[in-house]
Design a protein around this motif. Structure first.
Motif, PDB file in Angstrom:
ATOM      1  N   HIS A 248      25.626   1.262  -0.024  1.00  0.00           N
ATOM      2  CA  HIS A 248      25.603  -0.169   0.264  1.00  0.00           C
ATOM      3  C   HIS A 248      26.257  -0.418   1.616  1.00  0.00           C
ATOM      4  CE1 HIS A 248      26.712  -4.586  -0.891  1.00  0.00           C
ATOM      5  NE2 HIS A 248      25.810  -4.521   0.060  1.00  0.00           N
ATOM      6  N   HIS A 269      37.009  -5.226   0.026  1.00  0.00           N
ATOM      7  CA  HIS A 269      35.924  -4.641  -0.761  1.00  0.00           C
ATOM      8  C   HIS A 269      34.977  -3.793   0.088  1.00  0.00           C
ATOM      9  CE1 HIS A 269      37.139  -7.156  -4.115  1.00  0.00           C
ATOM     10  NE2 HIS A 269      37.102  -8.211  -3.318  1.00  0.00           N
ATOM     11  N   SER A 270      35.398  -3.406   1.260  1.00  0.00           N
ATOM     12  CA  SER A 270      34.562  -2.610   2.148  1.00  0.00           C
ATOM     13  C   SER A 270      35.442  -1.969   3.213  1.00  0.00           C
ATOM     14  CB  SER A 270      33.477  -3.483   2.795  1.00  0.00           C
ATOM     15  OG  SER A 270      34.077  -4.500   3.577  1.00  0.00           O
ATOM     16  N   SER A 284      29.930   0.692  -0.506  1.00  0.00           N
ATOM     17  CA  SER A 284      29.939   1.730  -1.538  1.00  0.00           C
ATOM     18  C   SER A 284      29.303   3.004  -1.016  1.00  0.00           C
ATOM     19  CB  SER A 284      29.219   1.259  -2.808  1.00  0.00           C
ATOM     20  OG  SER A 284      27.860   0.991  -2.543  1.00  0.00           O
ATOM     21  N   GLN A 286      28.317   7.380  -2.317  1.00  0.00           N
ATOM     22  CA  GLN A 286      28.115   8.312  -3.428  1.00  0.00           C
ATOM     23  C   GLN A 286      28.336   9.735  -2.935  1.00  0.00           C
ATOM     24  OE1 GLN A 286      24.317   8.051  -5.395  1.00  0.00           O
ATOM     25  NE2 GLN A 286      24.839   9.571  -6.937  1.00  0.00           N
ATOM     26  N   GLU A 292      27.932   6.717  -7.811  1.00  0.00           N
ATOM     27  CA  GLU A 292      28.250   5.756  -6.771  1.00  0.00           C
ATOM     28  C   GLU A 292      29.604   5.106  -7.059  1.00  0.00           C
ATOM     29  OE1 GLU A 292      26.279   1.723  -4.760  1.00  0.00           O
ATOM     30  OE2 GLU A 292      25.430   2.599  -6.584  1.00  0.00           O
ATOM     31  N   MET A 293      30.360   4.812  -5.999  1.00  0.00           N
ATOM     32  CA  MET A 293      31.677   4.196  -6.164  1.00  0.00           C
ATOM     33  C   MET A 293      31.987   3.301  -4.977  1.00  0.00           C
ATOM     34  SD  MET A 293      34.260   7.373  -5.254  1.00  0.00           S
ATOM     35  CE  MET A 293      33.526   8.456  -6.489  1.00  0.00           C
ATOM     36  N   PRO A 294      32.901   2.327  -5.155  1.00  0.00           N
ATOM     37  CA  PRO A 294      33.339   1.527  -4.005  1.00  0.00           C
ATOM     38  C   PRO A 294      33.960   2.436  -2.947  1.00  0.00           C
ATOM     39  CG  PRO A 294      34.070   0.540  -6.063  1.00  0.00           C
ATOM     40  CD  PRO A 294      33.538   1.896  -6.414  1.00  0.00           C
TER      41      PRO A 294
END
Length: 311
Positions: A248, A269-270, A284, A286, A292-294
């Protein structure tokens, strides 16, 4: 009008679904009778190696449980004779996935919905290539099929505005627009009010089938990475040499110069990840062989802080 559908992936399913919606809601006296589906064989899918049916097959089964569905490994004489016996008035082809031989094209008039403005981007991956090129508008074409790669005469075109979408959402919009164009073509063919436009082969361009390797990126240019992320959304995704996928990407900044992979700033969050030119905002990731993870959770687990290198 007796119609044989020929198509396989979600793009074809959405196009067929919207075409039937057009036929149902339009007051014109053109009735489509779906008499069969030609699609690819069921395939083994995913880590669990489960057999998965094409999306068009599941769609057609839900609406027309009694019509025949053909899933040959290749279009052979038996398939051609079986379809001939259905006596179709028209064959509508959308992302079928095989080259159709002349004997098949001779069964009935064949129309093909292609996701580009032909003769630009003939071939297997026009939507991905359009996203990479970032024109102001994307388009679809309906053509008469003939032997050769997407080279038949054009019967209709349609456009949608570039709204910065990824492969999934743009494919949906193009399939919906394509269904509208296809419905208009069918109505005009019925009244003999349509003059085909031959393609100019001198203006043609081609695109090839996407491979996993197309998703491999280097962090040289943030804008190029972001457009690859949009184009290869879902599969093959974009990933760096280590195998880490960027699942993402929120956006990018084209200005500025940074070390490749530099963790510029960690947000709530990023994280902002530097490229040689510009930076990416990634939400996010992977890691190889993991879920997949933040990105924040990944950075904590990898003990990476601002100023360190993600690569």
């Amino acid at each position: 009008m007796r119609i044989l559908l020929a198509g396989t992936p979600a793009f074809a399913k959405i196009a067929f679904e919207n075409l039937l919606h057009c036929a149902h809601t339009d007051t014109e006296s053109l009735t489509l009778e779906i008499i069969g589906l030609l699609t690819q064989p069921d395939r083994i899918f995913g880590r669990k190696k489960e057999l998965k049916a094409p999306e068009t097959k599941e769609f057609v089964r839900s609406l027309f449980p009694d019509i025949p569905i053909f899933q040959p490994q290749r279009i052979d004489t038996h398939t051609i004779e079986s379809i001939k016996a259905l006596q179709p008035d028209m064959i509508l082809v959308v992302a079928f996935g095989q080259i159709l031989p002349q004997a098949f094209l001779d069964i009935a008039p064949c129309l093909n919905l292609h996701a580009s403005i032909l003769p630009n981007l003939r071939g297997a991956s026009p939507i991905q290539e359009m996203i990479l090129a970032q024109p102001k508008f994307f388009g679809v074409s309906v053509m008469q099929m003939e032997l050769g790669l997407d080279c038949g005469a054009i019967l209709g075109v349609g456009y949608v505005e570039n709204c910065g979408e990824n492969l999934y959402t743009l494919s949906t919009r193009l399939a919906q627009r394509g269904a509208q164009v296809l419905w208009g073509v069918l109505k005009r063919l019925r009244t003999h009010s349509l003059v085909p436009l031959e393609q100019n082969n001198a203006d043609s361009s081609y695109c090839t089938k996407i491979t996993r390797q197309d998703g491999l990126i280097t962090l040289k240019n943030a804008q190029e990475v972001y457009y690859k992320y949009l184009a290869y959304y879902g599969w093959p995704s974009v990933f760096v040499e280590s195998g880490l996928k960027f699942t993402h990407i929120v956006g990018f900044e084209a200005q500025g110069f940074y070390k490749e992979g530099e963790i510029i700033k960690i947000l709530a969050h990023s994280a902002l990840i530097g490229c040689r030119q510009g930076y990416l905002e990634i939400a996010s990731v992977q890691p190889p062989n993991k879920k997949e993870m933040p990105i924040n959770a990944y950075l904590v687990g990898a003990r990476l802080q601002e100023g360190a290198c993600l690569l």
